[in-house]
Design an enzyme around this catalytic site. Structure first.
Site, PDB file in Angstrom:
ATOM      1  N   GLY A 170       0.825  -1.200   0.000  1.00 31.58           N
ATOM      2  CA  GLY A 170       0.000   0.000   0.000  1.00 31.58           C
ATOM      3  C   GLY A 170       0.855   1.244   0.000  1.00 31.58           C
ATOM      4  CB  ALA A 171       2.221   3.499   1.633  1.00 32.15           C
ATOM      5  CG  MET A 172       8.804   1.592   1.854  1.00 33.12           C
ATOM      6  SD  MET A 172       8.755   0.225   3.065  1.00 33.12           S
ATOM      7  CE  MET A 172      10.329   0.472   3.886  1.00 33.12           C
ATOM      8  CD  GLU A 173       8.040   1.552   6.825  1.00 31.47           C
ATOM      9  OE1 GLU A 173       8.588   0.666   7.493  1.00 31.47           O
ATOM     10  OE2 GLU A 173       7.145   1.322   5.982  1.00 31.47           O
ATOM     11  CG  ASN A 174      10.918   4.757   1.337  1.00 34.80           C
ATOM     12  OD1 ASN A 174      11.425   3.683   1.584  1.00 34.80           O
ATOM     13  ND2 ASN A 174      10.040   4.929   0.359  1.00 34.80           N
ATOM     14  CG  HIS A 191       0.262   2.582   8.449  1.00 37.39           C
ATOM     15  ND1 HIS A 191      -0.237   1.422   8.992  1.00 37.39           N
ATOM     16  CD2 HIS A 191       1.518   2.259   8.010  1.00 37.39           C
ATOM     17  CE1 HIS A 191       0.660   0.459   8.901  1.00 37.39           C
ATOM     18  NE2 HIS A 191       1.743   0.949   8.306  1.00 37.39           N
ATOM     19  CD  GLU A 192       3.154   3.715   5.045  1.00 36.74           C
ATOM     20  OE1 GLU A 192       4.365   3.624   5.337  1.00 36.74           O
ATOM     21  OE2 GLU A 192       2.401   2.725   4.982  1.00 36.74           O
ATOM     22  CG  HIS A 241       5.987   3.168   9.502  1.00 32.15           C
ATOM     23  ND1 HIS A 241       6.369   2.157  10.348  1.00 32.15           N
ATOM     24  CD2 HIS A 241       5.052   2.624   8.658  1.00 32.15           C
ATOM     25  CE1 HIS A 241       5.707   1.051  10.040  1.00 32.15           C
ATOM     26  NE2 HIS A 241       4.907   1.304   9.023  1.00 32.15           N
ATOM     27  CD  GLU A 264       4.746  -2.356   8.832  1.00 31.41           C
ATOM     28  OE1 GLU A 264       3.731  -1.631   8.796  1.00 31.41           O
ATOM     29  OE2 GLU A 264       5.759  -2.101   8.159  1.00 31.41           O
TER      30      GLU A 264
END
Length: 840
Positions: A256-260, A290-291, A294, A313
């Site tokens: 869905g997404a990535m927390e870079n 959510h991201e 993170h 997570e």
């Protein structure tokens, strides 16, 4: 490629102190590869051997402290550094790296709408090695200084603020200490909307063909971003730790997404090009929240090893839902969580592949990758919601802030986190952690109502051993309207109980876990079950109704409620439902599991007729135009349940549903896909629709429709595209797989069921984890609910040596298949109703 083991990571962390990476990427060298030059400055605490990870197309040169190393010494993704002396070192690596079409490493995508090309990184777990050389484990944090040469007209985004130098190279600001898997680059002719908040640059970005759609939603996306950012600064004492906040919506993204840090990447399905419901907008807001969580949980404080995935997570999931509810206009996040995400967790936790939220032993990265599932997300978030209720919000946040202060820009373990929480409370947090985080399975709570001289008492029968803090809702019939239920009171309960709880006169409905604060299956006493079947839609609160619908869903899956009874309940109550997440969740279960799997083929037409009648009731209810989201859900599911093509074919020809909505691209492809299944369209119509919508989504729609055609040649072509060649991207593979198997075409595709297992094993080994998961999830013959399919799958797991990613996915799908057989009464052996609750 070798998976990194926990023991190897611990030994390397004891030996090395990694200081800085200087990474130079050149994206102008062609369509197949890019150049990657890396300088790693590190220190060895003592003499010894170690290795650096790298997966190049070509390794040109390597030097260690100025001395050349033999490129041929690279074996299985590892370059051994022998005889390393104590002290400071510099490793230089020059390589050509291959672009990916599977969403792993450096993914390259050319937009069919306008021919523009975009690249972005997904470095998670083992994939940084596809982009540059690295000591690739989360506890070897370092400063990263990244520069990128990109084609003219491109913009480069990275973890820090980027500037284009005079030589045309884009230079990113050095990062703080971060882990290798969090480094990010996204490059292409992005369409960008930029602003500033609290003195920091904010930006949202998408490919140019989606610019009008991003612009239409830009203010909503930025409003949610600002609101969440401000709310986290109220909760957390540590300020946002990076120099900017960009959100890039990228094509063909697997997650869905990535927390870079500083550059969150999202799948660009979140840039809506067709109509969506408000619940879908709420989901996008939750993913943004959510991201952003993170940035603290995962980026500022990072797990030491992958056994603590939940520290990333579960926290982001909990904070995402909670902060969306607190800080945005959306009021139903926890209802959506209850009806969709918790169901994901409950299902995963009852399979043989279940694992603790915080497992004590994750041996290697391949094993760790399998744990990104409904347990690490939904069950873990549920446990944290229970923890916040047990500790109280004040002590919960105090413990979190202590954790950040102790471990910022470092790494932490479960023990570290428990110690931080324990410092803020007198409660026995280690015992809570043992009960909730080290165990598997789902507790089941059943109310026992007994009559006494003074009224009634409540005792909760518990199958399982976890402590639960929950509420029991007592509901009575409304004296003015028998169809409505009114809340008499909510009782706070601690389970296990020390004594029966007096409840006065017997209620019409006694609902355990009202408010959904704990994680457990709940059942009803006999009187309450009768009330639910007759009066579910009369319950006043959506979250209460979500708990009830989940209980009914669990009862079907456990063989305690006939699937037809669930459909009857949906038929009776869903037309009066007001919450969009509940309508969508119930219809999805009714169509995707009950009609497609739990009912025998001869009963499926009646189920589709029931779903069609239900959706038509919803359409009639929404004729006034006041409920566009509800109407959209009804139209989508009516298309999916259509047994005859005439009505939906007329909609496609007219370009509208009578009374609305007009057909946007998503609905047009949805209708064409159903017409393909029913044999009521052909290749010429699919090609014409693709000419009308040549976008990436259109390409996926066409692939799905072509694979769904009930034509032997179409099936052969789709199968060959998935399993014989490697040209399909991750999204086109998934779309083709989604179209291939259809319950209506069981006889036509029967020969492919045994072929699936050998071909899936081969493609998983050849193309890597992302395609392996897609094959196991989407190309699996789930429609073939029979013992022969189960036997073939079990033989594959036993004898064919599938890759870890495919093995786990197949094991889950086969367990779902066995459950469907039990629900149908077609499997003699009985699986235990509950997974045992035990320490890992």
């Amino acid at each position: 490629m070798s998976a990194l083991t926990r023991d190897e990571a611990q030994l390397r962390a004891q030996l090395l102190d990694v200081r800085r990476y200087t990474v130079e990427l050149d994206l102008t060298t062609g369509d197949e590869t890019f150049d990657s030059r890396t300088v790693i400055r590190f220190a060895a605490r003592s003499a010894g051997d170690t290795f650096v990870e790298l997966k190049p197309a070509e390794l040109r040169a390597v030097t260690l402290d100025g001395e050349p190393l033999d490129p041929e010494s690279l074996q299985d993704g590892r370059l051994v550094l022998k005889g390393l002396g104590a002290g400071e070192h510099e490793l230089c690596v020059d390589a050509a790296m291959g672009y990916s079409r599977t969403g792993e490493g450096m993914h390259r995508f050319t937009d069919p709408s306008d021919g523009e090309t975009y690249v972005y990184t997904q470095m998670f777990m083992d994939d940084v090695q596809r982009v540059f050389a690295a000591f690739d484990q989360p506890d070897l944090k370092a400063v990263f200084e990244v520069s990128v040469r990109a084609p003219e007209g491109w913009t480069v985004l990275a973890n820090g603020i980027t500037e284009q130098r005079a030589d045309g190279v884009w230079q990113a600001a050095p990062t703080p200490l971060i882990s290798t898997y969090l480094v990010a680059v996204a490059a292409g002719p992005w369409h960008s909307v930029r602003t500033e908040h609290r003195g920091l640059p904010f930006g949202i970005h998408c490919r140019r063909s989606l610019a009008p759609h991003l612009d239409a939603d830009a203010e909503e996306i930025l409003d949610v971003t600002r609101a969440c950012f401000d709310r986290y600064h109220e909760k957390f004492e540590e300020p946002y730790p990076f120099d900017s906040y960009d959100q890039a919506f990228v094509p063909e993204f697997n997650a869905g997404a990535m927390e870079n840090p500083g550059l969150v990447t999202f799948r660009d399905d979140f840039v809506y090009r067709s109509a969506v419901t408000d619940t879908e907008r709420q989901t996008r807001a939750m993913v943004i929240a959510h991201e952003m969580a993170h940035m603290w949980f995962g980026d500022l404080v990072t797990l030491k090893w992958w056994d603590d995935i939940w520290l990333n997570e579960s926290f982001a999931e909990y904070m995402g839902y909670q902060t969306t509810a607190e800080a945005t206009r959306f009021t139903g996040p926890w209802t959506e969580f209850g009806v969709t995400r918790k169901a994901w967790g409950y299902d995963a936790d009852q399979r043989p592949t279940t694992h603790p939220v915080a497992p004590e032993k994750v041996d290697d990265t391949a094993s760790a990758l399998l744990n990104f599932d409904g347990i690490s997300y939904a069950k873990g978030a549920s446990a944290l919601r229970q923890l916040a209720a047990w500790l109280g919000e004040k002590d919960f946040l105090a413990g979190i802030n202590t954790h950040f202060a102790r471990h910022k820009f470092g790494n932490a373990t479960l023990a570290d986190f428990i110690d931080s929480l324990a410092s803020a409370t007198d409660r026995d947090v280690p015992a809570w952690a043992d009960g909730w985080l080290r165990t598997t399975g789902v507790d089941k709570l059943t109310p026992l109502v007994a009559s006494t001289e003074g009224g009634c008492t409540l005792t909760v029968d518990q199958a399982g051993s976890r402590p639960h803090r929950l509420t029991a809702g007592l509901y009575d019939h409304d004296v003015a309207d028998e169809g409505r239920l009114v809340l008499r009171t909510r009782l706070d309960l601690d389970v296990p109980q020390t004594a029966p709880q007096p409840i006065g006169r017997r209620p019409a409905l006694l609902l355990l876990n009202d408010g959904d604060l704990t994680y457990a299956k709940v059942r009803f006493d006999t009187d309450s079950f009768g009330t639910v079947r007759a009066g579910l839609s009369g319950l006043p609160d959506p979250l209460t109704r979500a708990v009830v619908w989940n209980a009914l869903r669990d009862a079907v899956r456990d063989g305690e409620l006939p699937p037809a009874a669930y459909l009857e309940t949906a038929r009776a109550h869903l037309p009066r439902e007001t919450d969009l997440a509940l309508v969508q969740g119930v219809l999805a279960f009714a169509s995707g599991q009950i009609a497609d799997q739990y009912l025998k083929p001869e009963d499926r037409p009646a189920a589709l007729a029931t779903l069609t009648a239900l959706c038509r009731d919803l359409l009639r209810r929404t004729e006034d135009g006041d409920h566009p989201g509800l109407r959209l859900i009804a139209v989508r599911h009516l298309i999916g349940a259509a047994a005859h093509p005439d009505a939906i074919a007329a909609w496609l020809a007219d370009g509208t549903v009578p009374g609305g909505p007009e057909l946007d691209p998503e609905l047009r492809w949805r209708i064409l896909g159903r017409l393909a299944v029913l044999g009521a369209t052909d290749e010429a119509a699919i090609a014409a629709e693709l000419e009308r919508d040549p976008s990436a989504t259109g390409q996926e729609g066409a692939a799905r429709c072509r694979a769904a055609l009930p034509d032997p040649e179409a099936k052969r072509a789709a199968w060959a595209a998935m399993f014989a060649g490697d040209d399909l991207s991750n999204y086109l593979f998934t779309a083709t797989a989604q179209g291939f198997w259809q319950p209506e075409q069981a006889d036509l595709v029967r020969e492919y069921v045994p072929r699936f297992y050998a071909d899936a094993v081969a493609v998983g080994a050849r193309r890597g984890p992302a395609i392996a998961v897609a094959a196991g999830r989407w190309a699996f013959p789930a429609h073939a609910v029979d013992t022969e399919n189960l036997r073939l799958g079990e033989a594959c797991l036993r004898d064919a040596d599938p890759t870890p990613a495919l093995r786990r996915t197949l094991a889950d799908r086969l367990d779902d298949l066995a459950r469907a057989l039990r629900v149908r009464g077609e499997q003699a052996q009985e699986a235990p109703e509950e997974q045992p609750v035990h320490a890992d």
